[in-house]
Motif scaffolding. Structure first.
Motif, PDB file in Angstrom:
ATOM      1  N   ARG A   1       0.834  -1.213   0.000  1.00 18.52           N
ATOM      2  CA  ARG A   1       0.000   0.000   0.000  1.00 18.52           C
ATOM      3  C   ARG A   1       0.865   1.258   0.000  1.00 18.52           C
ATOM      4  O   ARG A   1       0.583   2.224  -0.709  1.00 18.52           O
TER       5      ARG A   1
ATOM      6  N   ASP B   1      -9.342  -4.093  -5.312  1.00 15.19           N
ATOM      7  CA  ASP B   1     -10.125  -4.172  -4.076  1.00 15.19           C
ATOM      8  C   ASP B   1     -10.848  -5.507  -3.936  1.00 15.19           C
ATOM      9  O   ASP B   1     -11.140  -5.942  -2.831  1.00 15.19           O
ATOM     10  N   HIS B   2     -11.144  -6.154  -5.066  1.00 17.55           N
ATOM     11  CA  HIS B   2     -11.955  -7.362  -5.047  1.00 17.55           C
ATOM     12  C   HIS B   2     -11.625  -8.217  -6.262  1.00 17.55           C
ATOM     13  O   HIS B   2     -11.296  -7.678  -7.319  1.00 17.55           O
TER      14      HIS B   2
END
Length: 102
Positions: free
Chosen positions: A76, A96-97
């Protein structure tokens, strides 16, 4: 060579990915002022000028290893502060997914 002019590319080792092939390919195209390191050390990753996040296999397995090694926070920070290249599943973990594996 002047050590001040050296650039570092960190290949992030979290137990998944073809680290040898990735590092050798980077060394092949790098100039004489670029050092390629394979590391899981957060300090080395965060001090590198650029980073590469390789990945192979299923996204669920890669994410499990990234979390187990605590690499998620490092990734990150790297994404927010310098160039990062995700290769294969390494690119998917930046999302994110994922629909893969639930």
């Amino acid at each position: 060579r002047n050590a001040v002019d050296m650039k570092t590319v960190a290949v992030i080792d979290y137990g998944m990915g073809n680290l040898h092939s990735v590092s050798k390919a980077l060394e092949h195209v790098a100039d004489e002022n670029t050092r390629v390191i394979v590391t899981s050390n957060p300090d080395q990753i965060l001090s590198a000028d650029k980073a590469v996040l390789p990945g192979v296999g299923a996204i669920r397995d890669c994410m499990a290893e990234i979390l187990r090694h605590g690499v998620d926070e490092v990734v990150r920070e790297v994404v927010a502060t310098r160039p990062l290249l995700g290769i294969c599943v390494g690119m998917q973990v930046l999302l994110d997914h994922s629909e893969e594996n639930g």
